[in-house]
Design an enzyme around this catalytic site. Structure first.
Site: not given
Length: 406
Positions: A265, A267-268, A308, A334-335
């Site tokens: 499986e 993905g990345r 992460y 705005c973070e």
């Protein structure tokens, strides 16, 4: 020299389609899939692309054309696979919280298998399959308690993680599944994490499943396949990623003469390095001794650095006449956590185009609308052809579902 995706410069793409912009290389998608096919040729696996990495319909369609199956974790992802021309009978349904509606949709669609993660899920699938007068194909996802040696947020194979059935409970879980009349037990599954850069945890996970397979056979529970999940890492900075050929050889040796179909499986590792995020510099500002390169892409376009503390290589799309300097590359949200890179050496001036590398996985698929920011457009490159595969979201589209309620 300006940077290119296949035969088209990033500068041209930004001028044609605007920024922020996700850009994918079809050649790299094809090449990544071929690497798995070549490495595991002797085992003839079913390669199921993990849709959560990038759910763009054109990306899914391309993998379907290459013969891929699919790994999904929601009913929405199943709908994407079907809409893109993927086959339900080559689709594995994973995930810890499948709803009754999702299970029914999957059964009616004829999926290949459910990767089941708990006893209550077994009972739910059995009840729904009985109501539909069918037998549900199931595989149990076993948590082998193997440390994937990756970021804790993307580790899935330890007892402390929410995924799978603990190894010590696995035999009992299979016996319970065998007692349910509307289930067809066809496999065993594990997936220990994402962005794995060492081979040993992957091989260890496979090794830990084999005694359980033999115990089940003694109980008369014969399995058709073993699903080793995905998780193989890619190069973001300077990682040495697992050798797929060595991984395949180790798995082949472990499986020995067992007549088990292998399922993978990835993905990345199929899409991550095939994609880039293009972003335009709005301002270069200085707060005391601290420099900031403010760009038009933000954490809603690429969540991984904020979530992460992930690294993405970032470079100027064109040769820059400005000297490199250390800066945080930040977005307009705005973070304080809205950053693409911290303390990075970069040559950049207002108006410059920056290329954020390795953005093919977990970028567009995790994108959102925080600060009422429309999601970016997506483009697929095939040689000298650029095809828009997702239009840039408009404010009108974003507000439509709420305007109906006024």
């Amino acid at each position: 020299m300006s940077l290119h995706c296949e035969n088209i410069s990033y500068t041209e793409l930004a001028e044609r389609f605007g920024t922020p912009l996700y850009v994918y290389s079809q050649a790299e998608l094809d090449s990544a899939f071929a690497r798995y096919q070549t490495a595991f040729a002797a085992l003839a696996p079913l390669i199921c692309y993990a849709v959560k990495a990038n759910g763009n319909l054109s990306v899914i369609r391309r993998f379907a054309e290459l013969g891929s199956g699919f790994d999904i974790v929601s009913g929405g992802e199943l709908a994407r696979v079907l809409a893109a021309g993927g086959r339900a009978d080559k689709t594995i349904f994973s995930g810890v919280g499948k709803s009754a509606a999702e299970i029914e949709f999957a059964l009616k669609s004829g999926i290949k298998c459910f990767n089941v993660e708990s006893l209550p899920e077994l009972d739910r699938i059995n009840e729904i399959a009985g109501r539909l007068k069918t037998a549900a194909p199931v595989s149990l996802r076993i948590n082998p308690d193997v440390d994937a040696q990756t970021h804790p947020y993307i580790s899935t194979g330890l007892k402390a993680n929410k995924f799978g059935i603990a190894m010590e409970d696995a035999e009992r879980a299979y016996l319970h599944a065998a007692s349910l009349p509307h289930l067809n037990i066809i496999g065993i599954d594990c997936h220990i994490g994402s962005q794995l850069i060492k081979l040993e945890p992957l091989v260890e996970a496979c090794e830990r499943l084999l005694p359980l397979i033999d115990k089940l056979a003694a109980h008369g529970i014969g399995l058709q396949h073993i699903d080793l999940g995905g998780g193989v890492g890619i190069v973001y900075q300077n990682e040495e990623t697992p050798d797929l050929a060595a991984y395949a050889a180790a798995v082949q040796k472990l499986l020995g003469g067992r007549s088990l179909k292998l399922i993978l499986e990835p993905g990345r590792s199929l899409v991550g390095n095939a994609g880039a995020l293009l972003t335009r510099v709005e301002f270069v500002k200085q707060n005391g001794d601290k420099n900031f390169v403010v760009v038009d892409a933000a954490m809603n376009d690429l969540m991984r650095p904020a979530l992460y503390q992930a690294y993405h290589h970032i470079e100027n799309a064109e040769p820059s006449i400005s000297a490199p300097f250390a800066a945080d590359i930040v977005g307009p949200i705005c973070e304080t956590g809205d950053f693409l890179a911290k303390d990075r050496m970069i040559s950049a001036r207002a108006g410059d185009l920056l290329v954020v590398r390795s953005a093919g996985a977990y970028a567009s698929s995790m994108a959102g609308n925080y600060n009422t920011r429309p999601r970016a457009a997506e483009v697929l490159i095939n040689g000298s052809e650029a095809k828009i595969v997702r239009h840039r979201e408009t404010l009108e589209e974003m507000l439509a579902n709420e305007r109906d309620c006024l």
